[in-house]
Design a protein around this motif. Structure first.
Motif, PDB file in Angstrom:
ATOM      1  N   ALA A  37       0.758  -1.272  -0.088  1.00 11.61           N
ATOM      2  CA  ALA A  37      -0.074   0.088   0.065  1.00 11.61           C
ATOM      3  C   ALA A  37       0.858   1.167   0.112  1.00 11.61           C
ATOM      4  O   ALA A  37       0.542   2.269  -0.415  1.00 11.61           O
ATOM      5  CB  ALA A  37      -0.902  -0.125   1.255  1.00 11.61           C
ATOM      6  N   VAL A  38       2.015   0.965   0.661  1.00  7.06           N
ATOM      7  CA  VAL A  38       2.842   2.265   0.755  1.00  7.06           C
ATOM      8  C   VAL A  38       4.159   1.707   0.434  1.00  7.06           C
ATOM      9  O   VAL A  38       4.761   0.923   0.953  1.00  7.06           O
ATOM     10  CB  VAL A  38       2.831   2.957   2.236  1.00  7.06           C
ATOM     11  N   LEU A  39       5.060   2.398  -0.391  1.00  4.61           N
ATOM     12  CA  LEU A  39       6.288   1.885  -0.829  1.00  4.61           C
ATOM     13  C   LEU A  39       7.402   2.940  -0.586  1.00  4.61           C
ATOM     14  O   LEU A  39       7.434   4.082  -1.527  1.00  4.61           O
ATOM     15  CB  LEU A  39       6.311   1.243  -2.034  1.00  4.61           C
ATOM     16  N   GLY A  40       8.211   3.028   0.282  1.00  4.16           N
ATOM     17  CA  GLY A  40       9.359   3.868   0.456  1.00  4.16           C
ATOM     18  C   GLY A  40      10.569   3.728  -0.142  1.00  4.16           C
ATOM     19  O   GLY A  40      11.243   2.452  -0.082  1.00  4.16           O
ATOM     20  N   THR A  41      10.956   4.465  -1.143  1.00  4.48           N
ATOM     21  CA  THR A  41      12.352   3.954  -2.006  1.00  4.48           C
ATOM     22  C   THR A  41      13.529   5.143  -1.915  1.00  4.48           C
ATOM     23  O   THR A  41      13.093   6.183  -1.511  1.00  4.48           O
ATOM     24  CB  THR A  41      11.707   4.051  -3.610  1.00  4.48           C
ATOM     25  N   GLN A  42      14.386   4.412  -2.182  1.00  6.24           N
ATOM     26  CA  GLN A  42      15.764   5.218  -2.384  1.00  6.24           C
ATOM     27  C   GLN A  42      16.433   5.283  -3.377  1.00  6.24           C
ATOM     28  O   GLN A  42      16.417   4.067  -3.923  1.00  6.24           O
ATOM     29  CB  GLN A  42      16.509   4.852  -0.974  1.00  6.24           C
ATOM     30  N   GLU A  43      17.218   6.028  -3.750  1.00  7.32           N
ATOM     31  CA  GLU A  43      18.198   6.148  -5.002  1.00  7.32           C
ATOM     32  C   GLU A  43      17.478   6.183  -6.519  1.00  7.32           C
ATOM     33  O   GLU A  43      18.350   6.347  -7.454  1.00  7.32           O
ATOM     34  CB  GLU A  43      18.951   4.913  -4.857  1.00  7.32           C
ATOM     35  N   GLY A  44      16.305   6.011  -6.347  1.00  8.29           N
ATOM     36  CA  GLY A  44      15.529   6.074  -7.754  1.00  8.29           C
ATOM     37  C   GLY A  44      15.939   7.396  -8.346  1.00  8.29           C
ATOM     38  O   GLY A  44      15.627   8.561  -7.962  1.00  8.29           O
ATOM     39  N   LEU A  45      16.124   7.373  -9.798  1.00  6.74           N
ATOM     40  CA  LEU A  45      16.257   8.363 -10.867  1.00  6.74           C
ATOM     41  C   LEU A  45      15.037   8.590 -11.438  1.00  6.74           C
ATOM     42  O   LEU A  45      14.190   7.608 -11.651  1.00  6.74           O
ATOM     43  CB  LEU A  45      17.505   8.308 -11.758  1.00  6.74           C
TER      44      LEU A  45
END
Length: 252
Positions: A37-45
């Motif tokens: 339901a919620v996706l916290g991402t890091q490093e995405g361009l």
């Protein structure tokens, strides 16, 4: 129940054998299987995030900002299922002595670091909560500690339930960063039923390390953690990223 995932995506490199083109099918299959339901991402361009948005169902949306401003550099983007949650407000802050200054650094980190937060309403229960998503520095211990203090203070000023996702570049249970943040927040891996074995969450496309350092966490306040997992999905031997996603099932 609200399903949450934190995932360092590994920026969209063209270097083989783990280029973004090679990893994207594995990433898409993983996310379509889990559908958090919620996706916290890091490093995405930016282009990479557009690819992920394309691969997810149409009822997903995302909020983020490049850490150098606009679409530039890596994002702390948060994806979410609009059928389950509604964003009510959001903002971005830089992990520095001048958190309102775009692209600012001041604590010994050469790389820009930031935090994105969103206040959501859960359509299923009406409950409001705040998701805070971040990525701490990989080189400077001082930057990690100061960042942890900043995020701690940010969260302490919130009256709603909090879900903190991120790559903290510090080992759970063995770092000052972890101690600072778990002073007021619960580690979902310890608070809930563990449905998978424990592994180090950074693998660098190499063999997984049982009970290795957990540097990717979901921390919570004001919610019940039903279960937690470290996802080891591969497609035809290809990992989606050089990190393993971590997951938690939460109940308000």
């Amino acid at each position: 129940m609200l399903s949450v995932m934190s995932f360092n995506l590994r920026y969209a490199s063209t270097a083989e054998p783990n280029s973004w083109a090679a990893r994207r099918p594995a990433m898409a299959q993983l996310l379509l299987t889990e559908l958090p339901a919620v996706l916290g991402t890091q490093e995405g361009l930016y282009g990479q995030l557009l690819d992920i948005a394309h691969d997810l169902p149409d009822h997903y949306d995302w909020i983020g900002l490049g850490r150098a401003g606009g679409s530039h550099d890596e994002f702390m983007a948060v994806f979410f299922d609009t059928l389950r949650v509604q964003p009510l407000e959001f903002d971005h802050r830089w992990l520095s002595a001048t958190p309102n200054v775009v692209g600012s650094t001041s604590w010994g980190n050469r790389v820009i670091r930031m935090v994105t937060w969103i206040r959501f309403a859960d359509r299923a229960t009406g409950t409001q909560f705040v998701v805070v998503n971040t990525h701490f520095d990989h080189e400077s211990e001082n930057a990690r500690v100061r960042s942890a203090e900043y995020v701690r203070d940010l969260v302490s000023g919130l009256t709603l339930p909090v879900v903190l996702t991120g790559d903290f570049n510090a080992a759970a249970g063995a770092s000052q960063t972890y101690s600072i943040l778990t002073g007021g927040l619960a580690d979902s891996w310890l608070a809930g039923r563990q449905t998978t074995p424990a592994y180090g969450t950074f693998h660098g496309y190499g063999p997984l390390v049982p009970n290795g350092p957990r540097i990717d966490w979901i921390l919570t306040r004001g919610v019940t953690v039903e279960s937690a997992a470290i996802n080891t999905y591969r497609r035809d031997g290809q990992y989606p990223s050089d990190h393993l996603p971590v997951q938690a099932l939460l109940r308000f």
